[in-house]
Scaffold this motif. Structure first.
Motif, mmCIF file in Angstrom:
data_model
loop_
_atom_site.group_PDB
_atom_site.id
_atom_site.type_symbol
_atom_site.label_atom_id
_atom_site.label_comp_id
_atom_site.label_asym_id
_atom_site.label_seq_id
_atom_site.Cartn_x
_atom_site.Cartn_y
_atom_site.Cartn_z
ATOM 1 N N ASP A 1 0.823 -1.206 0.000
ATOM 2 C CA ASP A 1 0.000 0.000 0.000
ATOM 3 C C ASP A 1 0.862 1.264 0.000
ATOM 4 O O ASP A 1 0.509 2.268 -0.609
ATOM 5 N N ASP A 2 2.037 1.190 0.627
ATOM 6 C CA ASP A 2 2.943 2.344 0.605
ATOM 7 C C ASP A 2 3.602 2.501 -0.759
ATOM 8 O O ASP A 2 3.891 3.617 -1.187
ATOM 9 N N VAL A 3 3.818 1.391 -1.446
ATOM 10 C CA VAL A 3 4.330 1.455 -2.814
ATOM 11 C C VAL A 3 3.331 2.202 -3.693
ATOM 12 O O VAL A 3 3.701 3.118 -4.438
ATOM 13 N N LEU A 4 2.062 1.836 -3.596
ATOM 14 C CA LEU A 4 1.042 2.496 -4.418
ATOM 15 C C LEU A 4 0.858 3.958 -4.023
ATOM 16 O O LEU A 4 0.713 4.831 -4.892
ATOM 17 N N ALA A 5 0.861 4.249 -2.718
ATOM 18 C CA ALA A 5 0.771 5.644 -2.269
ATOM 19 C C ALA A 5 1.962 6.441 -2.804
ATOM 20 O O ALA A 5 1.813 7.592 -3.234
ATOM 21 N N GLY A 6 3.142 5.810 -2.807
ATOM 22 C CA GLY A 6 4.335 6.467 -3.350
ATOM 23 C C GLY A 6 4.224 6.720 -4.846
ATOM 24 O O GLY A 6 4.659 7.762 -5.344
ATOM 25 N N ILE A 7 3.609 5.792 -5.568
ATOM 26 C CA ILE A 7 3.429 5.976 -7.015
ATOM 27 C C ILE A 7 2.462 7.129 -7.283
ATOM 28 O O ILE A 7 2.707 7.971 -8.154
ATOM 29 N N TYR A 8 1.362 7.196 -6.531
ATOM 30 C CA TYR A 8 0.438 8.327 -6.651
ATOM 31 C C TYR A 8 1.160 9.646 -6.368
ATOM 32 O O TYR A 8 1.028 10.619 -7.112
ATOM 33 N N ALA A 9 1.905 9.672 -5.269
ATOM 34 C CA ALA A 9 2.612 10.891 -4.879
ATOM 35 C C ALA A 9 3.674 11.267 -5.915
ATOM 36 O O ALA A 9 3.847 12.448 -6.242
ATOM 37 N N MET A 10 4.392 10.277 -6.459
ATOM 38 C CA MET A 10 5.396 10.523 -7.490
ATOM 39 C C MET A 10 4.747 11.145 -8.724
ATOM 40 O O MET A 10 5.279 12.082 -9.310
ATOM 41 N N GLY A 11 3.593 10.615 -9.133
ATOM 42 C CA GLY A 11 2.890 11.164 -10.291
ATOM 43 C C GLY A 11 2.499 12.623 -10.085
ATOM 44 O O GLY A 11 2.700 13.458 -10.971
ATOM 45 N N CYS A 12 1.966 12.919 -8.923
ATOM 46 C CA CYS A 12 1.575 14.303 -8.607
ATOM 47 C C CYS A 12 2.791 15.213 -8.526
ATOM 48 O O CYS A 12 2.785 16.327 -9.066
ATOM 49 N N LEU A 13 3.831 14.745 -7.842
ATOM 50 C CA LEU A 13 5.043 15.550 -7.712
ATOM 51 C C LEU A 13 5.660 15.801 -9.081
ATOM 52 O O LEU A 13 6.072 16.929 -9.386
ATOM 53 N N GLY A 14 5.711 14.775 -9.919
ATOM 54 C CA GLY A 14 6.268 14.922 -11.257
ATOM 55 C C GLY A 14 5.481 15.918 -12.081
ATOM 56 O O GLY A 14 6.064 16.767 -12.784
ATOM 57 N N ALA A 15 4.162 15.845 -12.021
ATOM 58 C CA ALA A 15 3.324 16.786 -12.774
ATOM 59 C C ALA A 15 3.534 18.217 -12.287
ATOM 60 O O ALA A 15 3.706 19.139 -13.097
ATOM 61 N N LEU A 16 3.536 18.388 -10.956
ATOM 62 C CA LEU A 16 3.747 19.731 -10.409
ATOM 63 C C LEU A 16 5.137 20.270 -10.735
ATOM 64 O O LEU A 16 5.301 21.449 -11.066
ATOM 65 N N HIS A 17 6.119 19.381 -10.667
ATOM 66 C CA HIS A 17 7.500 19.802 -10.968
ATOM 67 C C HIS A 17 7.636 20.196 -12.432
ATOM 68 O O HIS A 17 8.311 21.172 -12.759
ATOM 69 N N THR A 18 6.981 19.469 -13.312
ATOM 70 C CA THR A 18 6.999 19.792 -14.745
ATOM 71 C C THR A 18 6.345 21.147 -15.009
ATOM 72 O O THR A 18 6.838 21.943 -15.800
ATOM 73 N N LEU A 19 5.260 21.417 -14.306
ATOM 74 C CA LEU A 19 4.519 22.656 -14.509
ATOM 75 C C LEU A 19 5.170 23.876 -13.876
ATOM 76 O O LEU A 19 5.105 24.978 -14.418
ATOM 77 N N PHE A 20 5.797 23.697 -12.712
ATOM 78 C CA PHE A 20 6.212 24.856 -11.926
ATOM 79 C C PHE A 20 7.711 24.977 -11.648
ATOM 80 O O PHE A 20 8.133 25.985 -11.092
ATOM 81 N N ALA A 21 8.495 24.004 -11.992
ATOM 82 C CA ALA A 21 9.944 24.098 -11.688
ATOM 83 C C ALA A 21 10.704 24.708 -12.848
ATOM 84 O O ALA A 21 10.295 24.766 -13.956
#
Length: 159
Positions: free
Chosen positions: A139-159
């Motif tokens: 479950d932490d692997v999946l939570a990490g994948i969700y968080a990675m996807g969100c972080l990656g999208a935000l980083h692409t948009l705002f970094a």
């Protein structure tokens, strides 16, 4: 009659607690995630991506075995003091990044905690897919994948 705790049992419990992190009286999962974020810039992020993936895979397998053993010793299914799974999930969150600023690391921490605590589909259900420590970890692997996807999208948009 007293039973002697073997060195392997002590290692399993200590590793599952991520040292003293899991013994925090307040939010041990959050403390474990914070420890993972603090350790990452030194022990995880400098590695090449292929080695980071290998580290996560090894930690998932080894950690699942240790957690299974620790659950038996502690006499409880997924007790709060087991936080090694938070390290794996948190490191998955930052997997694609060789480095992140303090604020991006803080966001990575917050996103992982959000998905780990709220457990959106199928994170919650995944705990039942596997037995023992494997179910604790997945479950932490999946939570990490969700968080990675969100972080990656935000980083692409705002970094």
């Amino acid at each position: 009659m007293t039973t002697e705790i073997s060195l392997q049992d002590k290692i399993a419990v200590h590793a599952s607690r991520l040292g003293p992190s899991g013994l925090s009286p307040y939010a041990p999962g959050t403390v474990g995630s914070a420890v993972a974020i603090i350790l990452a810039p030194v022990f995880f992020m400098p590695l090449p991506i292929w080695l980071r993936v290998l580290v996560i895979a090894a930690l998932f397998c080894w950690g699942s075995i240790q957690i299974t053993r620790a659950e038996k010793i502690l006499g409880s299914k997924d007790p709060g003091e087991i936080v090694l799974d938070e390290l794996v999930g948190q490191w998955i969150t930052i997997l694609p990044f060789a480095s992140l600023s303090f604020w991006w690391m803080l966001l990575a921490f917050a996103l992982f905690r959000l998905f780990d605590i709220t457990k959106p589909y199928p994170v919650k259900d995944s705990e039942k897919w596997l037995t023992g420590g494997w179910g604790v970890m997945i479950d932490d692997v999946l939570a990490g994948i969700y968080a990675m996807g969100c972080l990656g999208a935000l980083h692409t948009l705002f970094a």
